[in-house]
Motif scaffolding. Structure first.
Motif, PDB file in Angstrom:
ATOM      1  N   LEU A  14       0.635  -1.244  -0.002  1.00 38.42           N
ATOM      2  CA  LEU A  14       0.131   0.158   0.006  1.00 38.42           C
ATOM      3  C   LEU A  14       0.773   1.332   0.137  1.00 38.42           C
ATOM      4  CD1 LEU A  14      -2.991   0.856  -0.156  1.00 38.42           C
ATOM      5  CD2 LEU A  14      -2.803   0.876   2.542  1.00 38.42           C
ATOM      6  N   ILE A  15       2.020   1.267   0.741  1.00 37.30           N
ATOM      7  CA  ILE A  15       2.813   2.495   0.808  1.00 37.30           C
ATOM      8  C   ILE A  15       3.569   2.625  -0.547  1.00 37.30           C
ATOM      9  CG2 ILE A  15       5.187   3.044   1.465  1.00 37.30           C
ATOM     10  CD1 ILE A  15       4.270   2.078   4.352  1.00 37.30           C
ATOM     11  N   ALA A  16       3.749   1.688  -1.361  1.00 37.84           N
ATOM     12  CA  ALA A  16       4.409   1.515  -2.566  1.00 37.84           C
ATOM     13  C   ALA A  16       3.350   2.386  -3.741  1.00 37.84           C
ATOM     14  CB  ALA A  16       4.904   0.404  -3.264  1.00 37.84           C
ATOM     15  N   LYS A  17       2.022   1.954  -3.407  1.00 36.97           N
ATOM     16  CA  LYS A  17       1.118   2.725  -4.130  1.00 36.97           C
ATOM     17  C   LYS A  17       0.590   3.888  -3.836  1.00 36.97           C
ATOM     18  CE  LYS A  17      -3.378   1.303  -5.717  1.00 36.97           C
ATOM     19  NZ  LYS A  17      -4.654   0.351  -5.457  1.00 36.97           N
ATOM     20  N   GLU A  18       0.467   4.085  -2.586  1.00 36.29           N
ATOM     21  CA  GLU A  18      -0.203   5.538  -2.067  1.00 36.29           C
ATOM     22  C   GLU A  18       0.665   6.172  -1.490  1.00 36.29           C
ATOM     23  OE1 GLU A  18      -3.632   4.529   0.089  1.00 36.29           O
ATOM     24  OE2 GLU A  18      -4.485   3.330  -1.465  1.00 36.29           O
ATOM     25  N   GLY A  19       2.124   5.907  -0.896  1.00 34.97           N
ATOM     26  CA  GLY A  19       2.894   6.557  -0.015  1.00 34.97           C
ATOM     27  C   GLY A  19       2.581   6.393   1.362  1.00 34.97           C
ATOM     28  N   GLY A 129       1.122  15.256   6.157  1.00 30.43           N
ATOM     29  CA  GLY A 129       0.610  15.118   4.940  1.00 30.43           C
ATOM     30  C   GLY A 129       0.981  13.701   4.386  1.00 30.43           C
ATOM     31  N   VAL A 130       0.872  13.396   3.119  1.00 34.50           N
ATOM     32  CA  VAL A 130       1.238  12.181   2.487  1.00 34.50           C
ATOM     33  C   VAL A 130       2.782  12.306   2.112  1.00 34.50           C
ATOM     34  CG1 VAL A 130       1.010  10.458   0.743  1.00 34.50           C
ATOM     35  CG2 VAL A 130      -1.028  11.584   1.741  1.00 34.50           C
ATOM     36  N   VAL A 131       3.762  11.438   2.365  1.00 42.07           N
ATOM     37  CA  VAL A 131       4.894  11.242   1.837  1.00 42.07           C
ATOM     38  C   VAL A 131       4.788  10.240   0.769  1.00 42.07           C
ATOM     39  CG1 VAL A 131       7.116  10.340   2.333  1.00 42.07           C
ATOM     40  CG2 VAL A 131       6.149  11.291   4.261  1.00 42.07           C
ATOM     41  N   PRO A 132       4.978  10.961  -0.751  1.00 41.12           N
ATOM     42  CA  PRO A 132       5.039  10.400  -1.733  1.00 41.12           C
ATOM     43  C   PRO A 132       5.838   9.097  -1.816  1.00 41.12           C
ATOM     44  CG  PRO A 132       4.971  12.648  -2.285  1.00 41.12           C
ATOM     45  CD  PRO A 132       5.287  12.405  -0.705  1.00 41.12           C
ATOM     46  N   SER A 133       5.444   7.827  -2.604  1.00 44.87           N
ATOM     47  CA  SER A 133       6.290   6.724  -2.665  1.00 44.87           C
ATOM     48  C   SER A 133       7.550   7.273  -3.459  1.00 44.87           C
ATOM     49  CB  SER A 133       5.602   5.708  -3.319  1.00 44.87           C
ATOM     50  OG  SER A 133       4.878   6.011  -4.586  1.00 44.87           O
TER      51      SER A 133
END
Length: 159
Positions: A14-19, A129-133
């Motif tokens: 999920l991290i690889a996909k969404e960050g 926030g989101v850390v982008p992958s």
């Protein structure tokens, strides 16, 4: 700035996909905010991260999930992600600076002690926030997955 984020093998797809988009920042015993935890520390030791272990019936009841034999906590120390956060990104803040203004001292001290003490806390950052992958420059497996492929049910990270 190069920082590290520790996570479980189960979270990586999920991290690889969404960050990296989840993390609990406690303000007190009942209040928490969502932000990503990062650290300067190359070691996952003493940050209050969970090892893989079975969930007790009491923990399952507290979390509001049905307990089953084999329900386990994921090992959040198993994978080290090296993250390059752009210089000057205002969403990245030092835990110490932020906590001084936003976390009750009565709660902060035991929270930091559970996470390895003041010395470890000085290495912590939170990202609002989101850390982008795309910012993940390296993924390292610190703990290998079991080779026996035994089925296990893991407590899912909160959404």
């Amino acid at each position: 700035m190069l920082l590290y984020h520790y996570t479980a093998h189960e979270c990586w797809p999920l991290i690889a996909k969404e960050g990296i988009n989840r993390g609990e920042v406690a303000l007190g015993p009942h209040d928490c905010l969502n932000a990503v935890w990062l650290t300067l520390d190359k070691s996952p030791d003493e940050h209050g991260l969970s090892d893989a272990r079975l969930v007790t019936p009491d923990e399952a009841r507290f979390l509001g999930v049905q307990w089953t034999d084999g329900l386990a906590w994921p090992n959040s120390r198993a994978v080290r992600l090296t993250v390059k956060v752009p210089r000057g990104d205002r969403a990245l803040v030092s835990w110490n600076l932020w906590a001084n203004k936003n976390v009750c001292p009565k709660w902060r001290m035991p929270y930091e002690e559970a996470g390895g003490g003041r010395a470890k806390a000085k290495t912590w950052f939170i990202y609002w926030g989101v850390v982008p992958s795309a910012w993940i420059v390296k993924k390292e497996d610190l703990v290998l997955l079991p080779q026996d492929n035994r089925p296990m049910t893991f407590v899912s990270p909160r959404r």
